[in-house]
Design a protein around this motif. Structure first.
Motif, PDB file in Angstrom:
ATOM      1  N   THR A 146      20.824 -12.805  29.359  1.00 59.61           N
ATOM      2  CA  THR A 146      20.170 -11.488  29.320  1.00 59.61           C
ATOM      3  C   THR A 146      19.270 -11.334  30.534  1.00 59.61           C
ATOM      4  N   TRP A 147      18.549 -12.403  30.830  1.00 63.79           N
ATOM      5  CA  TRP A 147      17.587 -12.368  31.933  1.00 63.79           C
ATOM      6  C   TRP A 147      18.319 -12.155  33.266  1.00 63.79           C
ATOM      7  N   ALA A 148      19.440 -12.868  33.444  1.00 69.41           N
ATOM      8  CA  ALA A 148      20.220 -12.683  34.678  1.00 69.41           C
ATOM      9  C   ALA A 148      20.706 -11.236  34.763  1.00 69.41           C
ATOM     10  N   GLU A 149      21.153 -10.694  33.624  1.00 70.42           N
ATOM     11  CA  GLU A 149      21.636  -9.301  33.592  1.00 70.42           C
ATOM     12  C   GLU A 149      20.532  -8.328  34.044  1.00 70.42           C
ATOM     13  N   VAL A 150      19.329  -8.459  33.467  1.00 68.05           N
ATOM     14  CA  VAL A 150      18.290  -7.488  33.838  1.00 68.05           C
ATOM     15  C   VAL A 150      17.826  -7.693  35.285  1.00 68.05           C
ATOM     16  N   CYS A 151      17.854  -8.940  35.759  1.00 65.74           N
ATOM     17  CA  CYS A 151      17.475  -9.154  37.164  1.00 65.74           C
ATOM     18  C   CYS A 151      18.559  -8.630  38.109  1.00 65.74           C
ATOM     19  N   ALA A 152      19.822  -8.716  37.691  1.00 67.48           N
ATOM     20  CA  ALA A 152      20.898  -8.120  38.508  1.00 67.48           C
ATOM     21  C   ALA A 152      20.698  -6.605  38.570  1.00 67.48           C
ATOM     22  N   ARG A 153      20.300  -6.007  37.447  1.00 63.34           N
ATOM     23  CA  ARG A 153      20.005  -4.564  37.467  1.00 63.34           C
ATOM     24  C   ARG A 153      18.892  -4.260  38.465  1.00 63.34           C
ATOM     25  N   CYS A 154      17.869  -5.109  38.482  1.00 69.10           N
ATOM     26  CA  CYS A 154      16.750  -4.889  39.416  1.00 69.10           C
ATOM     27  C   CYS A 154      17.233  -4.931  40.857  1.00 69.10           C
ATOM     28  N   LEU A 155      18.078  -5.905  41.157  1.00 77.75           N
ATOM     29  CA  LEU A 155      18.586  -6.030  42.527  1.00 77.75           C
ATOM     30  C   LEU A 155      19.390  -4.792  42.902  1.00 77.75           C
ATOM     31  N   ALA A 156      20.227  -4.321  41.951  1.00 78.38           N
ATOM     32  CA  ALA A 156      21.030  -3.124  42.225  1.00 78.38           C
ATOM     33  C   ALA A 156      20.130  -1.902  42.386  1.00 78.38           C
ATOM     34  N   LEU A 157      19.104  -1.796  41.543  1.00 80.35           N
ATOM     35  CA  LEU A 157      18.147  -0.683  41.680  1.00 80.35           C
ATOM     36  C   LEU A 157      17.508  -0.694  43.064  1.00 80.35           C
TER      37      LEU A 157
END
Ligand code: DLL
Length: 447
Positions: free
Chosen positions: A109-120
């Motif tokens: 989950t944590w990797a997923e939300v951090c990937a979202r941050c990078l994409a943002l």
């Protein structure tokens, strides 16, 4: 790109439906597994079988940092230790650290939300990422690392500090994205320019900055000095680490909170009552999907506002403002509430000073004294003459007095207080060495 289009652009009604389902499950989960929560829920007269879901969110008990401390180290964990595959901890200023754990699913989950941050932030798979958040018990380094690997970035796990090495890597490897604390980004920018490196020759397009408060003025300074974007990332260990929210590079207008994983609330810190969208209060988060240490209505101590207005980037999740202060960082000076961020904001736009400053509070004859020490620019320092600062005022005295007067007025207007202003020669205010920066020295407790 939007990393998880389905979740990040979900219509509000669907987000709330998902939150409702997940919240009901969460309440049953913690009731079954965490004695601390069973006790608290029972005391509040809440039973999972009759709990009314999202509509009854505010009937749930708060969780505070002290609850984690009282249950140190693992007392709030909802799974047996062998299911916890990672531990992190954040060190407070006093006492024992706050300890958090992650199951294998939590790490995903944590990797997923951090990937979202990078994409943002504008990262694209295949790009290179220099991760200058500290690796270790601090969540910044490893949190972003896993997000970046999931996205398919080339990660340089350089960790924090060692400015010369950071700059060498920036020049030689050519990363597109860099993450660190905002104060450290300023240290890097100054060093890069000092060494005569042309920032346009670097490959860098964006800095992802968080873990401590920063300002629009710092954004502008960094963006203009290094010709990059600077975006805000927010998070805290108790909720997951980095990855609770992140600004989109398109709008840079508030950080999108990943509402499928975290329910945000803003409350009045004194009464605990919710405040309307747009008003500043204490941020509170409920984790919806965490397994190892799920938290109900965790009071962050961070002051911000949120909006649920749609964003021009197309994402539908609520956005939070910058953190404008901490409930517990608030200084009370002769009865007046003062946030360090107000001082920072008051300094913006005043000529001949740098954003570097230190705030010192003392008590003399039972009266609180607030001193703001502000660093002047190199060119001003050359103009007024070094002797000035050595106690031999000569030619530059008029300019110096004027600058002090300007600062005094600006701080008086912003705070309604008489503040002692001290000018510092360049380089004398504290700089970040790679981690979080401490600007406030409150000597009152020591006296
Ligand atoms: O600082 C997690 C993190 C790492 C966030 C890297 C962003 C980037 P803690 O050490 O537990 O976790 O500290 C959390 O730091 O409650 C805020 O007071 C402050 N903070 C974090 N991000 C921001 C931000 C990490 N963007 C505490 N602006 C939080 C202002 C921030 N304050």
């Amino acid at each position: 790109m939007i990393w998880n289009k389905e979740m990040e652009t979900m219509p509000r009604a669907d987000i709330e439906k998902l939150q409702d389902e997940r919240l009901r499950k969460l309440v049953a989960y913690v009731y079954e597994r965490v004695p601390f929560y069973r006790q608290k829920l029972e005391a509040a007269g809440i039973h999972p079988d009759t709990f009314g879901g999202l509509a009854e969110l505010t009937s749930l008990p708060f969780t505070r940092k002290n609850d984690l401390r009282d249950n140190y180290p693992f007392g709030l964990f909802a799974v047996p230790l062998p299911e916890v595959i990672r531990i992190h901890a954040s060190s407070g200023t006093t006492g024992k650290p706050t300890v958090v754990g992650y199951t294998r699913n939590d790490i995903q989950t944590w990797a997923e939300v951090c990937a979202r941050c990078l994409a943002l932030s504008g990262a694209e798979p295949g790009e290179m990422f220099q991760n200058a958040y500290g690796y270790g018990l601090f969540t910044g380094g490893l949190g972003m690392h896993y997000g970046a690997e999931l996205m398919g970035l080339t990660v340089i796990p350089v960790s924090g500090g060692n400015t010369a090495r950071q700059i060498m890597i920036m020049q030689d490897f050519g990363p597109h994205i860099m993450a660190c604390t905002p104060s450290y980004a300023l240290t890097l920018a100054d060093k890069i320019l000092e060494e005569g490196i042309n920032p346009e020759k670097l490959n860098l397009k964006v800095f992802i900055l968080g873990a401590e408060p920063w300002t629009e003025a710092m954004r502008q300074e960094l963006e203009s000095k290094l010709k990059v974007h600077a975006v805000n990332i927010y998070g805290l260990s108790e909720i997951i680490g980095p990855g609770v929210s992140n600004e989109c590079v398109e709008a840079k207008d508030g950080a999108h909170i990943f509402e499928d994983h975290f329910i945000p609330e803003v409350i009045n810190p004194d009464t605990g009552e919710p405040v309307p969208d747009g008003e500043v209060g204490e941020l509170v988060f409920t984790t919806l999907t965490k397994e190892a240490i799920p938290l109900l209505r965790y009071r962050t101590g961070d002051l911000a506002s949120i909006t649920r207005e749609p964003c021009k980037c197309g994402r539908t999740h609520a956005r939070m403002s910058r953190i404008i202060g901490r409930v517990d960082d608030m200084l009370i000076i002769r009865g007046v509430n003062v946030f360090p961020s107000q001082i920072e904001a008051a300094l913006v736009g005043i000529p001949n000073i740098t954003p570097h400053h230190r705030i010192i509070v003392t008590r003399e004859n039972r009266l609180d004294q607030l001193e703001v020490q502000v660093e002047v620019t190199e060119s001003f320092f050359r103009q007024v003459g070094e002797e000035m600062f050595m106690g031999h005022p000569e030619s530059g005295v008029q300019d110096l007095k004027e600058l002090e007067g300007l600062l005094f007025e600006a701080l008086h207007d912003a705070l309604g207080l008489n503040v002692k202003v001290t000018l510092l020669p360049p380089g004398q205010a504290p700089r970040s060495e790679g981690g979080k920066l401490k600007r406030v020295v409150d000597k009152r407790q020591l006296q």
